[in-house]
Design an enzyme around this catalytic site. Structure first.
Site, PDB file in Angstrom:
ATOM      1  N   TRP A 153     -36.199  35.972  57.218  1.00  0.00           N
ATOM      2  CA  TRP A 153     -34.790  36.322  56.973  1.00  0.00           C
ATOM      3  C   TRP A 153     -33.850  35.323  57.648  1.00  0.00           C
ATOM      4  O   TRP A 153     -34.058  34.961  58.808  1.00  0.00           O
ATOM      5  CB  TRP A 153     -34.536  37.710  57.554  1.00  0.00           C
ATOM      6  CG  TRP A 153     -33.089  38.072  57.635  1.00  0.00           C
ATOM      7  CD1 TRP A 153     -32.206  37.732  58.627  1.00  0.00           C
ATOM      8  CD2 TRP A 153     -32.346  38.833  56.689  1.00  0.00           C
ATOM      9  NE1 TRP A 153     -30.950  38.239  58.346  1.00  0.00           N
ATOM     10  CE2 TRP A 153     -31.017  38.930  57.167  1.00  0.00           C
ATOM     11  CE3 TRP A 153     -32.659  39.459  55.479  1.00  0.00           C
ATOM     12  CZ2 TRP A 153     -30.010  39.612  56.494  1.00  0.00           C
ATOM     13  CZ3 TRP A 153     -31.661  40.143  54.809  1.00  0.00           C
ATOM     14  CH2 TRP A 153     -30.353  40.212  55.299  1.00  0.00           C
TER      15      TRP A 153
ATOM     16  N   ASP B 100     -26.025  34.567  58.889  1.00  0.00           N
ATOM     17  CA  ASP B 100     -24.832  33.763  59.203  1.00  0.00           C
ATOM     18  C   ASP B 100     -25.116  32.343  59.725  1.00  0.00           C
ATOM     19  O   ASP B 100     -25.951  32.167  60.621  1.00  0.00           O
ATOM     20  CB  ASP B 100     -24.002  34.434  60.301  1.00  0.00           C
ATOM     21  CG  ASP B 100     -23.813  35.917  60.091  1.00  0.00           C
ATOM     22  OD1 ASP B 100     -24.240  36.443  59.063  1.00  0.00           O
ATOM     23  OD2 ASP B 100     -23.225  36.555  60.982  1.00  0.00           O
TER      24      ASP B 100
ATOM     25  N   TRP C 269     -26.841  37.208  68.541  1.00  0.00           N
ATOM     26  CA  TRP C 269     -26.071  37.279  67.298  1.00  0.00           C
ATOM     27  C   TRP C 269     -25.085  36.125  67.204  1.00  0.00           C
ATOM     28  O   TRP C 269     -25.033  35.253  68.058  1.00  0.00           O
ATOM     29  CB  TRP C 269     -25.376  38.645  67.201  1.00  0.00           C
ATOM     30  CG  TRP C 269     -26.275  39.717  66.609  1.00  0.00           C
ATOM     31  CD1 TRP C 269     -27.631  39.666  66.475  1.00  0.00           C
ATOM     32  CD2 TRP C 269     -25.871  40.984  66.100  1.00  0.00           C
ATOM     33  NE1 TRP C 269     -28.084  40.823  65.897  1.00  0.00           N
ATOM     34  CE2 TRP C 269     -27.025  41.653  65.647  1.00  0.00           C
ATOM     35  CE3 TRP C 269     -24.637  41.626  65.965  1.00  0.00           C
ATOM     36  CZ2 TRP C 269     -26.984  42.934  65.072  1.00  0.00           C
ATOM     37  CZ3 TRP C 269     -24.594  42.899  65.398  1.00  0.00           C
ATOM     38  CH2 TRP C 269     -25.750  43.537  64.951  1.00  0.00           C
ATOM     39  N   SER C 270     -24.232  36.214  66.188  1.00  0.00           N
ATOM     40  CA  SER C 270     -23.428  35.057  65.784  1.00  0.00           C
ATOM     41  C   SER C 270     -22.410  34.594  66.823  1.00  0.00           C
ATOM     42  O   SER C 270     -21.987  35.355  67.694  1.00  0.00           O
ATOM     43  CB  SER C 270     -22.695  35.358  64.478  1.00  0.00           C
ATOM     44  OG  SER C 270     -23.654  35.442  63.454  1.00  0.00           O
TER      45      SER C 270
HETATM   46  O1  LIG Z   1     -27.034  38.735  62.521  1.00  0.00           O
HETATM   47  C1  LIG Z   1     -26.026  39.451  63.163  1.00  0.00           C
HETATM   48  C2  LIG Z   1     -24.700  38.909  62.725  1.00  0.00           C
HETATM   49  O2  LIG Z   1     -24.511  39.254  61.352  1.00  0.00           O
HETATM   50  C3  LIG Z   1     -23.261  39.920  61.179  1.00  0.00           C
HETATM   51  C4  LIG Z   1     -22.570  39.424  59.908  1.00  0.00           C
HETATM   52  O3  LIG Z   1     -23.465  39.163  58.892  1.00  0.00           O
HETATM   53  O4  LIG Z   1     -23.389  41.331  61.216  1.00  0.00           O
HETATM   54  C5  LIG Z   1     -24.476  41.956  60.641  1.00  0.00           C
HETATM   55  C6  LIG Z   1     -24.500  43.472  60.753  1.00  0.00           C
HETATM   56  O5  LIG Z   1     -25.650  44.002  60.224  1.00  0.00           O
HETATM   57  C7  LIG Z   1     -25.780  44.282  58.899  1.00  0.00           C
HETATM   58  O6  LIG Z   1     -25.986  43.110  58.255  1.00  0.00           O
HETATM   59  C8  LIG Z   1     -27.319  42.693  58.204  1.00  0.00           C
HETATM   60  C9  LIG Z   1     -27.294  41.337  57.613  1.00  0.00           C
HETATM   61  O7  LIG Z   1     -26.221  40.596  58.116  1.00  0.00           O
HETATM   62  C10 LIG Z   1     -28.040  43.806  57.443  1.00  0.00           C
HETATM   63  O8  LIG Z   1     -29.205  43.424  56.855  1.00  0.00           O
HETATM   64  C11 LIG Z   1     -28.141  44.976  58.411  1.00  0.00           C
HETATM   65  O9  LIG Z   1     -28.906  46.023  57.868  1.00  0.00           O
HETATM   66  C12 LIG Z   1     -26.746  45.453  58.660  1.00  0.00           C
HETATM   67  O10 LIG Z   1     -26.763  46.369  59.715  1.00  0.00           O
HETATM   68  O11 LIG Z   1     -24.541  43.971  62.066  1.00  0.00           O
HETATM   69  C13 LIG Z   1     -23.797  45.159  62.185  1.00  0.00           C
HETATM   70  C14 LIG Z   1     -24.532  46.254  62.860  1.00  0.00           C
HETATM   71  O12 LIG Z   1     -25.684  46.584  62.151  1.00  0.00           O
HETATM   72  C15 LIG Z   1     -23.313  45.491  60.819  1.00  0.00           C
HETATM   73  O13 LIG Z   1     -22.118  46.154  60.880  1.00  0.00           O
HETATM   74  C16 LIG Z   1     -23.245  44.115  60.258  1.00  0.00           C
HETATM   75  O14 LIG Z   1     -22.931  44.052  58.916  1.00  0.00           O
HETATM   76  C17 LIG Z   1     -22.471  39.488  62.402  1.00  0.00           C
HETATM   77  O15 LIG Z   1     -21.383  40.316  62.671  1.00  0.00           O
HETATM   78  C18 LIG Z   1     -23.530  39.495  63.453  1.00  0.00           C
HETATM   79  O16 LIG Z   1     -23.213  38.741  64.589  1.00  0.00           O
END
Ligand SMILES: OC[C@H]1O[C@@](CO)(OC[C@@]2(O[C@H]3O[C@H](CO)[C@@H](O)[C@H](O)[C@H]3O)O[C@H](CO)[C@@H](O)[C@@H]2O)[C@@H](O)[C@@H]1O
Length: 587
Positions: free
Chosen positions: A59, A62, A122-123
């Site tokens: 996988w 970002d 994370w990002s």
């Molecule tokens: O990799 C973490 C960073 O990704 C971000 C933006 O893409 O937040 C991701 C996020 O998680 C969701 O997105 C995932 C893929 O990006 C997905 O597969 C997962 O199931 C989702 O939960 O993280 C939060 C908490 O889960 C959610 O609100 C977001 O969309 C970024 O913000 C992070 O730094």
């Protein structure tokens, strides 16, 4: 058990079972075997791309901390080393490039290891401090699943590849303040320095029913204080992910460094939410630490997006080598999570785009970086071809599954266009209701990409031109409804208006086709739509490309240029032995 494929990347080769690397296969060493192996791989994995950045397995999401440093472009990205799905244990994978197109993998830059990032890294973003000192600010998911902001420095600043990163011992630097939930403070931007030397950074958040960019300030990049007010907040938005805040020149397509503040720039605020990257253009008032947009987010389809298809969590950086601002983003899959496990991978990065403020000052313009043209091969062209109502013609002589096409349409007798009150309609809905099969007057006309010879499979990227009171409106659509005979794919239709006047300029389209991704730039980059498609039959050599006009009025192809695209060199990272020394040191 699902034995998915043999994967070949650079000089490393291995067997994937259920998406996991399990066995080296050193026996495929001679060139002929390797070439047939490539063919085998593409046949087994028709949705892998040839010139878009993707990981050999697992996988990715970002882009993180892109930068140009000592002659090298760096791309870090969110990567799960354990699965083709998102999960705990996310790392900052790291690749480097001399041209933004060919990439070699390096060791992971940041992996969970400390209490302040025990669950995930994370990002975040990179900032180059005075004295040519790059630093990273990133979000750590700590052992309690709180989102905290951390600093990392290169171990050796004289290494242009910036291979090793050291986490600051006094992390975390910022933790969720009162009123902000522990999981609502993430994704620090590139920092900028004010005229008085103060460093500033914004972080995505959500509080009191408003999405926002919380502002922090620092004198030394280590001690950060939250500013009283967010730099910008909006009740029309959700939790802000991956904000970006940067200046754009008002009179040039050149980019400017993130710290530039003067009367010849305006500022752009971007936020990722609701699966899209939205932005507003405005004025940054440094003294008051306020961002005053020309128009606020409205929560409607009129809000500006970088891309009206799939394009998320983007990040921009100033490229000092070519004085431009570059934008990259994550493009996710449109097939199912089960498909991701079968493929063993999920997620692509867009082709890096140059980004600048349009002459009208109201919106941004994007264009694939010029370096992409180095992959173009076997040009074919057509000049001055009339496309009568109902006509379709094949663009032959190129590799239609791996191509770059530029096409310009002339529209005679514009006054005969249909009338529509475009202020009342969502462009995506028009594209969906009046898809490529619905005949209008001017339109639909455009390209049919990744199509079978008999057109049972086709992705239509097309235009319609309407009259709207005294103006004309150009609608751009990407219709995935017939993109595959396979079911259980997300085939959402996308659409956007393009801010051009068809009386003064031709309607133009540039489309990048790469097996399962199509990036389309309408009106010389004023509206962009990226899609993911998974044809069942129109794959590899079975893919065809057509130009079509399904409108009742004829249009003229003023010119069409199309190229086969060569494969980019993109090798895996994560493990030091996968780096090809020859390639990584080449300049
Ligand atoms: O990799 C973490 C960073 O990704 C971000 C933006 O893409 O937040 C991701 C996020 O998680 C969701 O997105 C995932 C893929 O990006 C997905 O597969 C997962 O199931 C989702 O939960 O993280 C939060 C908490 O889960 C959610 O609100 C977001 O969309 C970024 O913000 C992070 O730094």
């Amino acid at each position: 058990m699902d034995i998915s494929l043999f994967l070949f990347v650079g000089f490393s080769c291995f067997l994937l079972i259920n998406g996991n690397k399990v066995e080296d296969c050193d026996y495929l060493t001679d060139k002929t075997s390797l070439q047939s192996f490539h063919v085998l791989l593409q046949a087994e994995q028709p949705y892998r791309t040839a010139y878009h950045f993707q990981s050999p397995q697992n996988w990715l999401n970002d882009p993180n901390g892109p930068m140009y440093y000592k002659g090298v472009y760096h791309l870090f990205y969110q990567y799960n080393p354990n699965s083709a799905w998102f999960g705990d244990g996310m790392v900052w994978a790291h690749s480097a490039s001399y041209d933004l197109i060919n990439w070699f993998g390096l060791d992971h830059a940041l992996v969970p290891s400390e209490p302040f990032d025990a669950i995930s890294c994370w990002s975040g973003s990179a900032t180059i401090l005075p004295g040519d000192k790059p630093v990273i600010l990133y979000t750590g998911i700590d052992a309690n699943y709180n989102q905290v902001q951390n600093l990392a420095n290169p171990k050796n600043e004289s290494d242009p590849l910036l291979v090793e990163w050291v986490k600051y011992s006094r992390n975390p630097l910022m933790t969720p303040p009162d009123g902000v939930k522990g999981d609502n403070l993430r994704d620090p931007t590139t920092a900028w320095q004010g005229p008085d030397g103060t460093w500033k950074v914004v972080i995505g958040s959500y509080s009191n029913n408003q999405g926002m960019a919380i502002l922090y300030q620092s004198q030394d990049f280590v001690h950060w204080t939250m500013h009283r007010d967010p730099l910008y907040s909006s009740s029309k938005t959700e939790m802000w992910e991956c904000p970006d805040f940067f200046p754009v020149s008002i009179n040039s397509t050149n980019g400017v460094d993130t710290s530039v503040e003067n009367p010849s720039v305006r500022h752009v605020m971007k936020a990722s939410f609701n699966s899209h990257d939205y932005y507003i253009v405005g004025t940054y008032v440094t003294e008051q630490e306020r961002f005053l947009p020309d128009a606020d987010f409205t929560g409607t389809s009129s809000d500006l997006r970088f891309d009206y298809g799939k394009f998320y969590a983007s990040k921009s950086f100033f490229d000092g080598k070519k004085n431009r601002r570059i934008l990259c983003a994550w493009v996710n899959e449109s097939d199912s999570m089960e498909d991701d496990l079968k493929k063993g991978w999920s997620g692509l990065q867009s082709i890096p785009r140059k980004i600048w403020l349009d002459r009208n000052g109201k919106q941004l313009v994007q264009w694939p970086v010029e370096e992409l043209n180095s992959l173009r091969d076997n040009e074919v062209y057509v000049y001055g071809k009339q496309l009568e109502s109902g006509s379709v013609f094949e663009v032959s002589g190129i590799t239609a599954s791996q191509a770059d096409i530029e096409i310009m349409f002339e529209l005679p007798k514009l006054e005969e266009a249909e009338f529509i009150d475009t202020s009342l309609v969502d462009p995506q809905l028009i594209c969906d209701k009046q898809d490529a099969s619905v005949t209008g007057k001017f339109g639909p006309f455009g390209l049919l990409a990744l199509a079978t010879k008999d057109l049972t499979e086709q992705t239509a990227i097309f235009f319609r031109v309407f009259r709207d009171h005294k103006d004309y409106k150009v609608l751009m659509c990407s219709d995935q409804k017939r993109s595959s005979l396979r079911n259980e794919l997300d085939k959402t239709t996308y659409g956007a208006f393009i801010d051009i006047d068809p009386q003064r300029e031709m309607v133009s389209l540039r489309t990048l086709i790469d097996h399962s991704i199509i990036e389309s730039f309408g009106g010389k980059g004023r509206s962009v739509i990226t899609t993911r498609v998974y044809p069942k039959l129109a794959i590899n050599d079975e893919a065809h490309l057509f130009a079509f006009n399904n409108g009742s009025l004829s249009v003229r192809v003023s010119r069409l240029n199309a190229w086969s695209m060569n494969k980019a060199q993109i090798t895996a990272g994560g493990e030091p032995e996968t780096i090809s020394e020859d390639f990584s040191r080449k300049k």
